[in-house]
Design an enzyme around this catalytic site. Sequence first.
Site, mmCIF file in Angstrom:
data_model
loop_
_atom_site.group_PDB
_atom_site.id
_atom_site.type_symbol
_atom_site.label_atom_id
_atom_site.label_comp_id
_atom_site.label_asym_id
_atom_site.label_seq_id
_atom_site.Cartn_x
_atom_site.Cartn_y
_atom_site.Cartn_z
ATOM 1 N N CYS A 109 -7.889 -11.890 54.568
ATOM 2 C CA CYS A 109 -7.169 -11.152 55.626
ATOM 3 C C CYS A 109 -7.794 -9.801 55.935
ATOM 4 C CB CYS A 109 -5.716 -10.944 55.230
ATOM 5 S SG CYS A 109 -4.848 -12.494 55.083
ATOM 6 N N HIS B 241 -2.341 -4.849 59.298
ATOM 7 C CA HIS B 241 -2.316 -6.310 59.213
ATOM 8 C C HIS B 241 -0.891 -6.815 59.439
ATOM 9 C CE1 HIS B 241 -2.980 -10.346 58.082
ATOM 10 N NE2 HIS B 241 -2.642 -10.248 56.811
ATOM 11 N N ASN C 51 0.905 -14.452 61.238
ATOM 12 C CA ASN C 51 -0.160 -13.844 60.438
ATOM 13 C C ASN C 51 -1.474 -14.587 60.719
ATOM 14 O OD1 ASN C 51 -1.984 -13.177 58.413
ATOM 15 N ND2 ASN C 51 -0.446 -13.089 56.801
HETATM 16 O O1 UT7 Z 1 -1.956 -12.271 54.866
HETATM 17 C C1 UT7 Z 1 -2.068 -12.202 53.473
HETATM 18 C C2 UT7 Z 1 -1.093 -11.237 52.990
HETATM 19 N N1 UT7 Z 1 0.188 -11.864 52.901
HETATM 20 C C3 UT7 Z 1 1.281 -11.137 52.784
HETATM 21 O O2 UT7 Z 1 1.222 -9.946 52.849
HETATM 22 C C4 UT7 Z 1 2.579 -11.847 52.513
HETATM 23 C C5 UT7 Z 1 3.498 -10.961 51.719
HETATM 24 N N2 UT7 Z 1 4.700 -11.640 51.322
HETATM 25 C C6 UT7 Z 1 5.702 -11.924 52.184
HETATM 26 O O3 UT7 Z 1 5.607 -11.616 53.360
HETATM 27 C C7 UT7 Z 1 6.948 -12.566 51.651
HETATM 28 O O4 UT7 Z 1 6.918 -12.560 50.243
HETATM 29 C C8 UT7 Z 1 7.157 -14.014 52.157
HETATM 30 C C9 UT7 Z 1 7.527 -13.984 53.623
HETATM 31 C C10 UT7 Z 1 5.918 -14.837 51.927
HETATM 32 C C11 UT7 Z 1 8.335 -14.675 51.405
HETATM 33 O O5 UT7 Z 1 9.486 -13.886 51.558
HETATM 34 P P1 UT7 Z 1 10.334 -13.478 50.267
HETATM 35 O O6 UT7 Z 1 11.490 -12.727 50.747
HETATM 36 O O7 UT7 Z 1 9.409 -12.802 49.294
HETATM 37 O O8 UT7 Z 1 10.807 -14.872 49.754
HETATM 38 P P2 UT7 Z 1 10.644 -15.512 48.286
HETATM 39 O O9 UT7 Z 1 9.288 -16.088 48.138
HETATM 40 O O10 UT7 Z 1 11.145 -14.571 47.249
HETATM 41 O O11 UT7 Z 1 11.690 -16.681 48.376
HETATM 42 C C12 UT7 Z 1 13.104 -16.417 48.515
HETATM 43 C C13 UT7 Z 1 13.818 -17.726 48.816
HETATM 44 C C14 UT7 Z 1 13.380 -18.851 47.868
HETATM 45 O O12 UT7 Z 1 14.519 -19.650 47.641
HETATM 46 P P3 UT7 Z 1 15.378 -19.491 46.279
HETATM 47 O O13 UT7 Z 1 14.409 -19.779 45.163
HETATM 48 O O14 UT7 Z 1 15.858 -18.084 46.262
HETATM 49 O O15 UT7 Z 1 16.448 -20.511 46.431
HETATM 50 C C15 UT7 Z 1 12.414 -19.638 48.677
HETATM 51 O O16 UT7 Z 1 12.346 -20.988 48.286
HETATM 52 O O17 UT7 Z 1 13.456 -18.157 50.129
HETATM 53 C C16 UT7 Z 1 13.012 -19.506 50.066
HETATM 54 N N3 UT7 Z 1 12.071 -19.746 51.146
HETATM 55 C C17 UT7 Z 1 12.456 -20.139 52.356
HETATM 56 N N4 UT7 Z 1 13.668 -20.398 52.874
HETATM 57 C C18 UT7 Z 1 13.718 -20.770 54.157
HETATM 58 C C19 UT7 Z 1 10.711 -19.613 51.123
HETATM 59 N N5 UT7 Z 1 10.208 -19.918 52.331
HETATM 60 C C20 UT7 Z 1 11.264 -20.245 53.106
HETATM 61 C C21 UT7 Z 1 11.394 -20.658 54.436
HETATM 62 N N6 UT7 Z 1 12.633 -20.908 54.925
HETATM 63 N N7 UT7 Z 1 10.327 -20.783 55.260
#
Ligand code: UT7
Length: 317
Positions: free
Chosen positions: A110, A244, A274
């Site tokens: 990225c 980014h 992204n």
């Molecule tokens: O470009 C490279 C750089 N990338 C980044 O900078 C990405 C940085 N990270 C992020 O933007 C966030 O961490 C994400 C958007 C990737 C994820 O968001 P989060 O708030 O950190 O979610 P999480 O991974 O902690 O997951 C929370 C919950 C989980 O469910 P449980 O275990 O709490 O039941 C996931 O399974 O959200 C669930 N989840 C979803 N739910 C609905 C994960 N993806 C989805 C989804 N729809 N698409």
Amino acid sequence: MAIKILGTGAYVPEKIVTNDDLAKMVDTSDEWITQRVGIKERRVSETETAADFAVNAAKEAMANANITADELDLIIAATISAENICPTVAGTVQNRIGATCPAFDINSACSGFMFALDTAVSYIARGNIRNILVIGTERLSKLVDWDDRSTCVIFADGAGAMVIAPGEGYLASKMFTAGGDDVIKIPAFGGTSPFYTNEKPAPYIFMDGQETFKFAVNKIVNDVKEVIEKAGMTLDEIDHLVLHQANTRILDFAAKRLKISKEKIIVNIDKYGNTAAASVPIAFNELAKSGRLKRGDTVVMSAFGGGLSSGTCLIRY
Ligand code: UT7
């Protein structure tokens, strides 16, 4: 030191995929994606490749810079999603626009565009360079596991480009690489050798979102401060931040911790998702086209991601 941005361009494929479209494919919702990431829709390629996007973005940047292909002395493309290992994306662009200069690709995920720009600046510092075309282009839809809701709702396709020339506008920069593979990893095609005994990992994006999030916020805040200090300036003197487009919550955290107005941060993740190495140059092009960017304005560009890596610079436009 070193550069002036003469012109910018961008290109995204026509097909729009909304959050509701994705909710029909995986267990997700418009509400979750909007609140947790800030994306409403993204562009996804049907037939066009990262090189196709790059050619279109490059043509627009060259038209805006008012230069022709024979006035280019170097082309650098940043990408992790090229269709071919060889020819390179930069080489394909060179061929299709009718340039004859050297051309090569850079991969720093990225933050690739930031590394490409920093490399271009070094070439300019060596002398004997008129113009360099710097491109960030991605067809991430080919690297995403479309059954994995944690990544398929985030990544998308597009390209951005800049034509730069010798000038005074690159005030400071900082490139960083950690080099581990536990937070973000995208295995390449494993080959079909009958002699290999190791397991072939699936060639899709793996990302530990929360760890990446923490890395991103820390790097943006510290590196933005560092480049501004290096240039002998203060945050108040910065007119625009092109960061980014990974998550609106990351952009909000950055604004809060840097104590800068959100108005100064370009946000277009809602429309494009992204796009990795293409993210900063697409956003920069949008800023340039908006009429808000004036000659003499100061702009911080910063990207972070796979590697882990980050690249940040401060320019005077
Ligand atoms: O470009 C490279 C750089 N990338 C980044 O900078 C990405 C940085 N990270 C992020 O933007 C966030 O961490 C994400 C958007 C990737 C994820 O968001 P989060 O708030 O950190 O979610 P999480 O991974 O902690 O997951 C929370 C919950 C989980 O469910 P449980 O275990 O709490 O039941 C996931 O399974 O959200 C669930 N989840 C979803 N739910 C609905 C994960 N993806 C989805 C989804 N729809 N698409």
